[in-house]
Enzyme design. Structure first.
Site, PDB file in Angstrom:
ATOM      1  N   ASP A 166       0.870  -1.162   0.000  1.00  0.00           N
ATOM      2  CA  ASP A 166       0.000   0.000   0.000  1.00  0.00           C
ATOM      3  C   ASP A 166       0.916   1.223   0.000  1.00  0.00           C
ATOM      4  O   ASP A 166       1.965   1.223   0.638  1.00  0.00           O
ATOM      5  CB  ASP A 166      -0.861  -0.053   1.258  1.00  0.00           C
ATOM      6  CG  ASP A 166      -2.006   0.942   1.204  1.00  0.00           C
ATOM      7  OD1 ASP A 166      -2.087   1.691   0.217  1.00  0.00           O
ATOM      8  OD2 ASP A 166      -2.807   0.948   2.139  1.00  0.00           O
ATOM      9  N   GLY A 185     -10.345   4.658  -0.969  1.00  0.00           N
ATOM     10  CA  GLY A 185     -11.128   5.718  -0.338  1.00  0.00           C
ATOM     11  C   GLY A 185     -12.380   5.228   0.355  1.00  0.00           C
ATOM     12  O   GLY A 185     -13.246   6.030   0.714  1.00  0.00           O
ATOM     13  N   ASP A 230      -7.876  -7.068   0.548  1.00  0.00           N
ATOM     14  CA  ASP A 230      -7.033  -7.141   1.746  1.00  0.00           C
ATOM     15  C   ASP A 230      -7.845  -6.565   2.885  1.00  0.00           C
ATOM     16  O   ASP A 230      -8.710  -5.711   2.664  1.00  0.00           O
ATOM     17  CB  ASP A 230      -5.758  -6.317   1.595  1.00  0.00           C
ATOM     18  CG  ASP A 230      -6.029  -4.837   1.818  1.00  0.00           C
ATOM     19  OD1 ASP A 230      -6.552  -4.183   0.907  1.00  0.00           O
ATOM     20  OD2 ASP A 230      -5.758  -4.327   2.917  1.00  0.00           O
ATOM     21  N   CYS A 288     -13.637 -27.073  10.250  1.00  0.00           N
ATOM     22  CA  CYS A 288     -12.409 -26.377   9.864  1.00  0.00           C
ATOM     23  C   CYS A 288     -11.228 -27.334   9.864  1.00  0.00           C
ATOM     24  O   CYS A 288     -11.119 -28.202  10.720  1.00  0.00           O
ATOM     25  CB  CYS A 288     -12.152 -25.218  10.825  1.00  0.00           C
ATOM     26  SG  CYS A 288     -10.641 -24.310  10.473  1.00  0.00           S
ATOM     27  N   CYS A 294      -7.980 -26.270  10.007  1.00  0.00           N
ATOM     28  CA  CYS A 294      -6.751 -25.558  10.392  1.00  0.00           C
ATOM     29  C   CYS A 294      -6.044 -26.269  11.537  1.00  0.00           C
ATOM     30  O   CYS A 294      -6.626 -27.108  12.223  1.00  0.00           O
ATOM     31  CB  CYS A 294      -7.047 -24.104  10.754  1.00  0.00           C
ATOM     32  SG  CYS A 294      -7.606 -23.832  12.446  1.00  0.00           S
ATOM     33  N   CYS A 349      -7.785 -25.809  15.015  1.00  0.00           N
ATOM     34  CA  CYS A 349      -8.968 -26.647  15.220  1.00  0.00           C
ATOM     35  C   CYS A 349      -8.598 -28.129  15.335  1.00  0.00           C
ATOM     36  O   CYS A 349      -9.293 -28.895  15.992  1.00  0.00           O
ATOM     37  CB  CYS A 349      -9.993 -26.428  14.111  1.00  0.00           C
ATOM     38  SG  CYS A 349     -10.872 -24.858  14.294  1.00  0.00           S
ATOM     39  N   HIS A 353      -6.313 -19.648  12.786  1.00  0.00           N
ATOM     40  CA  HIS A 353      -7.676 -20.081  12.459  1.00  0.00           C
ATOM     41  C   HIS A 353      -8.377 -19.094  11.519  1.00  0.00           C
ATOM     42  O   HIS A 353      -8.933 -19.486  10.495  1.00  0.00           O
ATOM     43  CB  HIS A 353      -8.518 -20.262  13.723  1.00  0.00           C
ATOM     44  CG  HIS A 353      -9.962 -20.495  13.394  1.00  0.00           C
ATOM     45  ND1 HIS A 353     -10.442 -21.731  13.009  1.00  0.00           N
ATOM     46  CD2 HIS A 353     -11.015 -19.642  13.309  1.00  0.00           C
ATOM     47  CE1 HIS A 353     -11.724 -21.632  12.716  1.00  0.00           C
ATOM     48  NE2 HIS A 353     -12.104 -20.371  12.887  1.00  0.00           N
TER      49      HIS A 353
END
Lengths: 377, 377
Positions: free
Chosen positions: B90, B212, B262, B300, B302, B305, B331
């Site tokens: 950015d 913006g 993002d 999940c 992950c 989890c 997670h």
């Protein structure tokens, strides 16, 4: 059941195996401190990866939060916390007596106020053992009184007797299969230390700890107290020097026959940016590391040193990124774990004295060296 | 060189591949926010494991600390930070204009005070591009002016012209092989948004961002602005909706033809204990999870989890353990990464509309749902 099997001695230093409810632990061992059921800033899988097999947790903290009954109901600390190694719980004596928690000591036990919310609690020696059994500790510690430094001979003498009476009650209260260690007290009086040890030996604990250090005493005095007791402890039971220390202290303790150590130094220092290298400590926040492309320690095999430069680690630390605490903690605990491996290899090879001399020559304490050597918490 | 290859369209939703200096990135993509060169609380290896191929870093933050020249000298952000994926930076416009940093806008550029030490800095559009090239970003963003909400038509109109002039200078200043995106501004005026887009299209950027937003406008107004512009952007160039959002916003954005997102939501919410599940968010600090042995989300995959119960995660969060932030962040980012995979699979299968309807029915926002949908920073 005998918890300790001594495989080899080299002078007073011993290579042994401690049998716990969660596997065998080779000693001399350093236990990272996981006060609240987790070693700060890292994960249990990181400990497993670096070869840690035993951690310390704190019964006082876990009793207050989330509560020992909850941990029991969740299947014990190992299941609750996703840790498959061994756990030793400190009884909380040190926290209750030395961390400024408001407390009252009576024959029956200790009354204190929670450091979290000020709520009032009473813990008897029996309840302390129950708390640790609820937590599911593989090794439990008796409730003991830590006397301040300095304390009078009279006060310390009475305190040793109280600690012995509490130890007797803990011994009776023990209900499960956990090991239970007695804690030798006696302040900085060698004869009281010896009396405390002899009192506890009669109670036939599974192991013996030396407590009551890290209270402001000179390092030399502490080692005198260790010397006064060590030769009287049984050869075939584990010996645990509580709350110690810097690498030089661990090497010294092993030389005197200590099997087990714990200390917040590697983890707390990591979070303060103080990192161990083969010759001492560096502080990663220093501007001199801003463009330093080397790892923390070129001889280190940890995952932090494998991937990150001092320059990046300095950036993370200065920018207060949480990953800084993680990466630094991995490094420092790896350093301690590797030190213990080297110590054990030296004893195994019958060359511990040489290791001790080489280490002492090489180890300068680094840029941050100072005299303070003990810690707790 | 064409950066984007559209493989498949399904309504306005597009499945594509973005070619970057650090590999191919499948779009629609969600870029975790790594403001200071690291995604807060976790490690780059965790991102790699969960399939993240592109992150956002912040030129404003890295310019101030550790400095773009240092990152250039260390071989660029990827080498410095040990990250082998793509990086979009950015430009800092949002930080400089919207985060309360003291600043003065002039034709030549922006003068502002550092949020770290109050030091005074001037950045021209040319210098902003140089900073991002020093950092080694794969995708650089032009300097733009974010107008507050509400702003007058006159002010916004003048601001669009300034943003266009700055974009022209950025375009000329571009020196390396990075991609450079223009940022469409225009506040909440559809005709100004369109004018901004047309101005930028003439400059032939590698991609186009909509900036913006997240300035306090109603969500409906934001989507009107997106609608006003989206149909005018070239089909074969990436479209990036900056700083957005909640899962429902991402699904909506994809449906309107956005390729890149993002947002700090998954990471910031994780650190606040707010965790995403298939039907919305839960807050792990609630007492109701104290003895809940289930993972955050039973569907999940992950690593959090797979290993930890809500009860333990609640304990870590309440006890303010650093590992709480780590495990929660893993997670939430896994949730976003999986959502993007599902979105891409739906487009690939020509069933995005069905996915959109199913998602909207299932997704209730959870116990913590609120109207706020955009974020930035």
């Amino acid at each position: 059941m005998k918890a300790l099997t001594v495989a080899r001695a080299d002078g007073q230093a011993r290579l042994a195996t401690l049998q716990t409810g969660h596997g065998l632990v080779e000693t001399p061992v350093f236990m990272p401190v996981g006060t609240q059921g987790t070693v700060k800033a890292i994960l249990h899988r990181d400990l497993t990866e670096m070869g840690v097999r035993m951690v310390l947790a704190n019964a006082y903290h876990l009793y207050l939060r989330p509560g020992d009954a909850l941990i029991r109901d969740m299947g014990g600390i190992q299941r609750f916390a996703g840790w498959d190694g061994a756990v030793l719980t400190d009884s909380g004596g040190y926290q209750i007596f030395s961390l400024g928690v408001l407390r009252k000591i009576q024959e029956e036990g200790v009354t204190f106020q929670s450091h979290i919310d000020g709520s009032k609690h009473f813990l008897s020696p029996e309840r302390i053992v129950e708390v640790q059994e609820h937590i599911g500790a593989d090794v439990c510690m008796c409730l003991d009184e830590c006397v301040p430094y300095p304390s009078s001979y009279e006060y310390t003498s009475g305190s040793v007797d109280l600690t012995t009476r509490w130890a007797t009650r803990c011994r009776t209260a023990k209900n499960g299969s956990s090991l239970l260690f007695g804690i030798v007290q006696g302040g900085m009086y060698a004869d009281l230390r010896l009396r405390s040890a002899r009192d506890l030996l009669e109670l036939d604990f599974d192991g013996y700890a030396l407590g009551g250090f890290s209270v402001g005493e000179p390092k030399g005095v502490m080692w005198e107290m260790v010397d006064a007791v060590m030769g009287h402890l049984p050869w075939d039971k584990p010996r645990y020097l509580m709350g110690l220390g810097f690498p030089e202290d661990i090497v010294e303790g092993v030389r005197k026959g200590v099997d087990m150590f714990d200390c917040v130094i590697p983890t707390r220092h990591a979070r303060n940016g103080s990192l161990f290298t083969g010759t001492g400590r560096i502080n990663i926040k220093h501007a001199r590391y801003g463009r330093d492309e080397r790892p923390i320690d070129e001889d280190c095999g940890c995952s932090t040193c494998a991937r990150f430069s001092r320059a990046y680690l300095r950036h993370l630390f200065v920018a207060r990124e949480l990953s800084s605490y993680y990466l630094n903690t991995v490094h420092n605990l790896f350093f301690y774990t590797k030190l213990m491996e080297e110590i054990r290899a030296a004893i195994r090879g019958g060359r511990f004295e040489q290791f001790y001399r080489d280490f002492t020559l090489k180890w300068k304490g680094g840029e941050l060296h100072n005299g303070s050597s003990v810690c707790n918490g």
